[in-house]
Design a protein around this motif. Structure first.
Motif, PDB file in Angstrom:
ATOM      1  N   TYR A  81       0.855  -1.183   0.000  1.00 58.75           N
ATOM      2  CA  TYR A  81       0.000   0.000   0.000  1.00 58.75           C
ATOM      3  C   TYR A  81       0.894   1.237   0.000  1.00 58.75           C
ATOM      4  O   TYR A  81       1.866   1.304   0.760  1.00 58.75           O
ATOM      5  CB  TYR A  81      -0.910  -0.004   1.235  1.00 58.75           C
ATOM      6  N   GLN A  82       0.581   2.200  -0.842  1.00 57.54           N
ATOM      7  CA  GLN A  82       1.369   3.432  -0.906  1.00 57.54           C
ATOM      8  C   GLN A  82       0.765   4.475   0.034  1.00 57.54           C
ATOM      9  O   GLN A  82      -0.325   4.976  -0.191  1.00 57.54           O
ATOM     10  CB  GLN A  82       1.423   3.968  -2.344  1.00 57.54           C
ATOM     11  N   TYR A  83       1.497   4.749   1.092  1.00 59.10           N
ATOM     12  CA  TYR A  83       1.071   5.698   2.119  1.00 59.10           C
ATOM     13  C   TYR A  83       1.825   6.997   1.890  1.00 59.10           C
ATOM     14  O   TYR A  83       3.055   7.008   1.840  1.00 59.10           O
ATOM     15  CB  TYR A  83       1.400   5.099   3.498  1.00 59.10           C
ATOM     16  N   ARG A  84       1.125   8.095   1.768  1.00 59.45           N
ATOM     17  CA  ARG A  84       1.744   9.367   1.399  1.00 59.45           C
ATOM     18  C   ARG A  84       2.335  10.133   2.587  1.00 59.45           C
ATOM     19  O   ARG A  84       3.092  11.065   2.408  1.00 59.45           O
ATOM     20  CB  ARG A  84       0.735  10.252   0.675  1.00 59.45           C
ATOM     21  N   GLU A  85       1.965   9.739   3.789  1.00 55.91           N
ATOM     22  CA  GLU A  85       2.471  10.450   4.964  1.00 55.91           C
ATOM     23  C   GLU A  85       3.692   9.732   5.525  1.00 55.91           C
ATOM     24  O   GLU A  85       4.127   8.719   4.997  1.00 55.91           O
ATOM     25  CB  GLU A  85       1.358  10.563   6.001  1.00 55.91           C
ATOM     26  N   LEU A  87       5.785   7.298   7.436  1.00 54.87           N
ATOM     27  CA  LEU A  87       5.567   5.948   7.949  1.00 54.87           C
ATOM     28  C   LEU A  87       6.276   5.828   9.295  1.00 54.87           C
ATOM     29  O   LEU A  87       7.507   5.894   9.378  1.00 54.87           O
ATOM     30  CB  LEU A  87       6.100   4.905   6.961  1.00 54.87           C
ATOM     31  N   LEU A  93      -3.539   4.150   9.596  1.00 52.45           N
ATOM     32  CA  LEU A  93      -3.808   3.802   8.202  1.00 52.45           C
ATOM     33  C   LEU A  93      -5.309   3.866   7.935  1.00 52.45           C
ATOM     34  O   LEU A  93      -6.115   3.693   8.849  1.00 52.45           O
ATOM     35  CB  LEU A  93      -3.286   2.395   7.906  1.00 52.45           C
ATOM     36  N   VAL A  98      -6.578  -0.672   2.148  1.00 53.56           N
ATOM     37  CA  VAL A  98      -5.453  -1.409   2.721  1.00 53.56           C
ATOM     38  C   VAL A  98      -5.951  -2.810   3.056  1.00 53.56           C
ATOM     39  O   VAL A  98      -7.012  -2.969   3.650  1.00 53.56           O
ATOM     40  CB  VAL A  98      -4.932  -0.737   4.016  1.00 53.56           C
ATOM     41  N   VAL A 118       3.310  -1.627   3.786  1.00 51.71           N
ATOM     42  CA  VAL A 118       3.130  -0.208   3.493  1.00 51.71           C
ATOM     43  C   VAL A 118       4.460   0.342   3.001  1.00 51.71           C
ATOM     44  O   VAL A 118       5.482   0.218   3.681  1.00 51.71           O
ATOM     45  CB  VAL A 118       2.666   0.560   4.754  1.00 51.71           C
ATOM     46  N   ASN A 119       4.441   0.920   1.808  1.00 60.06           N
ATOM     47  CA  ASN A 119       5.654   1.495   1.208  1.00 60.06           C
ATOM     48  C   ASN A 119       6.822   0.506   1.234  1.00 60.06           C
ATOM     49  O   ASN A 119       7.963   0.876   1.478  1.00 60.06           O
ATOM     50  CB  ASN A 119       6.046   2.796   1.902  1.00 60.06           C
TER      51      ASN A 119
END
Length: 137
Positions: A81-85, A87, A93, A98, A118-119
């Motif tokens: 999952y691509q998390y923009r904030e 990590l 999340l 997700v 995540v990432n």
């Protein structure tokens, strides 16, 4: 002067007690209880902080389980999952988008959590709040 002696004693007890705890929440709770018992309110505060730090060093998955768990997850080739904030432990999340997976039974200390990727990092997540409780690298 006696306050410093009590404070030092509470820290020593909390550190030894926190080392037996699993993760930050359990370490903080256990350290606070031990510190309060031995040194009153000041001991509870110090014990909670020290216990949380000591518990966080080991994490939910102990040091010995991390490499094996990381290999277990890598063998499954789940998408990331691509998390923009940022990590980090404590990040929340989203519920949607997700995929959260069950932790296998051989990792008893982490059974109450779920994991996801995540990432490109494997993370343990509290299933009720979707909060990251450990980054497993």
């Amino acid at each position: 002067m006696s306050r410093y002696v009590i404070l030092a004693g509470a820290m020593a007890l909390a550190m030894s007690a926190g080392a037996n705890a699993q993760g930050i929440p359990d370490g903080a709770n256990h350290g606070a209880r031990v510190g309060e018992h031995d040194a009153g309110p000041v001991g509870a505060v110090v014990g909670g902080v020290v216990g949380g730090v000591i518990g966080g060093v080991d994490g939910v998955l102990g040091i010995n389980d991390r490499p094996r768990f990381h290999s277990y997850v890598a063998e499954r080739h789940y998408p990331s999952y691509q998390y923009r904030e940022d990590l980090r432990v404590g990040a929340v999340l989203p519920e949607e988008g997700v995929t959260y997976y069950e932790v296998p039974p051989e990792y008893a200390s982490a059974r109450e959590y779920r994991y996801t990727i995540v990432n490109g990092h494997t993370v343990l997540v509290d299933p009720r709040t979707h909060t990251i409780v450990q980054i497993v690298d």
